[in-house]
Design a protein around this motif. Structure first.
Motif, PDB file in Angstrom:
ATOM      1  N   TYR A  11      48.457  49.668  75.442  1.00 48.29           N
ATOM      2  CA  TYR A  11      47.129  49.648  76.049  1.00 48.29           C
ATOM      3  C   TYR A  11      47.215  49.582  77.577  1.00 48.29           C
ATOM      4  O   TYR A  11      46.371  50.145  78.283  1.00 48.29           O
ATOM      5  N   ASN A  12      48.241  48.910  78.108  1.00 49.41           N
ATOM      6  CA  ASN A  12      48.430  48.842  79.561  1.00 49.41           C
ATOM      7  C   ASN A  12      48.825  50.190  80.135  1.00 49.41           C
ATOM      8  O   ASN A  12      48.268  50.656  81.128  1.00 49.41           O
TER       9      ASN A  12
ATOM     10  N   LYS B 277      52.799  47.144  74.418  1.00 53.30           N
ATOM     11  CA  LYS B 277      52.068  47.178  75.688  1.00 53.30           C
ATOM     12  C   LYS B 277      51.396  48.530  75.924  1.00 53.30           C
ATOM     13  O   LYS B 277      51.047  48.877  77.048  1.00 53.30           O
TER      14      LYS B 277
ATOM     15  N   SER C 211      44.772  42.575  76.003  1.00 55.89           N
ATOM     16  CA  SER C 211      44.652  43.755  75.149  1.00 55.89           C
ATOM     17  C   SER C 211      43.201  44.018  74.766  1.00 55.89           C
ATOM     18  O   SER C 211      42.734  45.158  74.793  1.00 55.89           O
TER      19      SER C 211
ATOM     20  N   CYS D  60      47.939  53.577  72.583  1.00 54.53           N
ATOM     21  CA  CYS D  60      47.401  52.213  72.615  1.00 54.53           C
ATOM     22  C   CYS D  60      48.174  51.258  71.705  1.00 54.53           C
ATOM     23  O   CYS D  60      48.492  50.133  72.083  1.00 54.53           O
TER      24      CYS D  60
ATOM     25  N   GLN E  62      44.742  40.855  67.339  1.00 54.78           N
ATOM     26  CA  GLN E  62      44.253  41.790  68.351  1.00 54.78           C
ATOM     27  C   GLN E  62      44.572  43.233  67.976  1.00 54.78           C
ATOM     28  O   GLN E  62      43.698  44.105  68.004  1.00 54.78           O
ATOM     29  N   SER E  63      45.820  43.483  67.614  1.00 51.58           N
ATOM     30  CA  SER E  63      46.232  44.849  67.287  1.00 51.58           C
ATOM     31  C   SER E  63      45.557  45.340  66.010  1.00 51.58           C
ATOM     32  O   SER E  63      45.188  46.516  65.906  1.00 51.58           O
TER      33      SER E  63
END
Length: 423
Positions: A27-28, A25, A393, A20, A155-156
């Motif tokens: 998480y995608n 990227k 995300s 993740c 976010q991260s």
């Protein structure tokens, strides 16, 4: 054949928390194969829709998505308006898949710990070796690379904090079951996840951390006023010590926050916190004027420009297009009362299911439910200073983490109820 599918589902589920934050990227790439597997087996797994709690969560998640569809139609938005929110619908087949083929729980617990450790190591490397001012920036010393692309400090950092708090829940399980090796690994996971959040400078990720920690203490000890008071005093002292440390203040940007508030009170609105205050002020005005359905994106920009021209708010050029930096205010101003109700239902319903399924006599079930509730508390906290679910995300991470923990909770509860019924 079923054993092979079960193994595949376990591997794919465990990969999600591991990769993740391994790259921007991640998480995608973690969610996509799990979703494709769920779609391929949907004809078989749709039987899980007969489970009452599955029906409830499907209704709530589906309702949240339909609110966005309604807003898109009413406000004349393009189809891209519902793109990010559609991830919550994509997670529903995964919920069915994981109920029919529940991943091996110990493997999943360890994968959260590994993912959390990886997040901490990356944050340390970026800030101590690459000398980036904040972990999980979109660019590094040589510019944006495939690794950095997709990262966002807020976010991260919030994702890392969630991985850390879930790891802590599983540490408590391994401690109760006397698995010392995994207690050590899990403790490192909890520490590194929180460290990654700390190094990202994501102050909003810490807002409800004390609440989550108090919940875990109360849930894992005999409740007493003395225990609760002791925990509260410990957290206050910990926060006080951290706030007085220059290194901590620098990375958590506490001095910046204090200065921003002081500048705002002196009339300087163009700071990180000052802009947030002005965006909240603008959204509050919009909510009063359009309480039921809110405004379109274009209308909100026009309203803000008028407010700036009238001297009601102060925003630097370009800030008119920002989201409200608060999940709940954003929902109200953009989708009105329907938006707020849909959001709260989506955040609270999983907590109610986890609480309904709790059973102190079942260590695995207890660990999963505690992880779900603690993670939900953190998600609610993220929304106070950031539109966490307004980013790809955030929506992917929330959706897939929630359906994973919900599926395990529902399946473990079913198995436990059948066993106790036979006894």
């Amino acid at each position: 054949m079923k054993s092979k599918v079960h193994l595949l589902v376990t591997i794919l589920t465990c990969l999600f928390p591991i990769i993740c934050l391994s790259f921007g990227k991640g998480y995608n790439y973690g969610a996509t194969p799990l979703f494709l597997c769920a779609i391929f087996l949907l004809k078989e797994t749709r039987i899980a829709l007969s489970v009452p709690q599955v029906k409830l969560i499907s209704l709530v998640f589906g309702g949240y998505f339909l609110v966005f569809v309604l807003a898109m139609l009413v406000h004349g938005e393009s189809a891209s308006y519902i793109d990010q929110t559609s991830r919550i619908i994509m997670a529903l087949p995964v919920l069915l898949l994981l109920i029919c083929y529940p991943p091996k729980l110990k493997w999943l617990m360890i994968s959260f710990m590994i993912g959390s450790i990886i997040a901490g190591c990356i944050a340390l490397y970026q800030t101590q070796v690459q000398l980036m001012p904040r972990a999980f920036e979109r660019w590094g010393p040589v510019g944006t690379t495939w690794w950095h692309k997709g990262y966002m400090p807020i976010q991260s950092g919030n994702i890392a904090m969630t991985l850390g708090i879930i790891s802590l829940c599983f540490v408590l399980y391994f401690h109760k079951t006397k698995q010392t090796t995994w207690v050590i690994v899990g403790s490192l996971g909890a520490l590194f996840g929180m460290l990654a959040s700390f190094l990202s400078g994501s102050r909003g990720g810490w807002v409800l951390l004390p609440v989550a920690l108090i919940y875990l203490v109360v849930s894992n000890t005999k409740f007493s006023l003395k225990t609760l008071t002791g925990t509260a005093v410990f957290l206050i002292l910990l926060i006080g010590c951290a706030a007085s440390n220059d290194v901590v203040r620098e990375h958590l940007r506490l001095n910046e926050a204090i200065n921003n508030i002081s500048q705002y009170s002196n009339g300087d609105k163009n700071t990180s916190i000052g802009v947030r205050f002005e965006l909240w002020k603008s959204a509050t005005i919009t909510i009063k004027q359009y309480p039921i359905l809110g405004l379109s994106k274009a209308q909100r920009v026009a309203e803000r420009e008028q407010q700036v021209a009238a001297g009601i708010i102060e925003l630097y050029s370009g800030a008119e297009t920002y989201h409200a930096h608060n999940e709940y205010i954003e929902a109200l101003s953009m989708r009105g009362l329907f938006g707020l109700v849909g959001l709260i239902a989506m955040l609270v319903t999983p907590i109610l299911i986890f609480m309904k399924n709790k059973d102190a006599s079942h260590p695995k079930l207890s660990a999963v439910n505690q992880a779900g509730i603690a993670a939900s508390i953190m998600f609610i906290g993220f929304g106070l200073t950031q539109v966490f679910l307004g980013h790809n995300s955030g929506m992917i991470f929330y959706s897939f983490i929630m359906v994973t923990l919900l599926a395990l909770s529902i399946r473990l509860k079913q198995n436990h109820s059948q066993l106790t019924g036979q006894l």
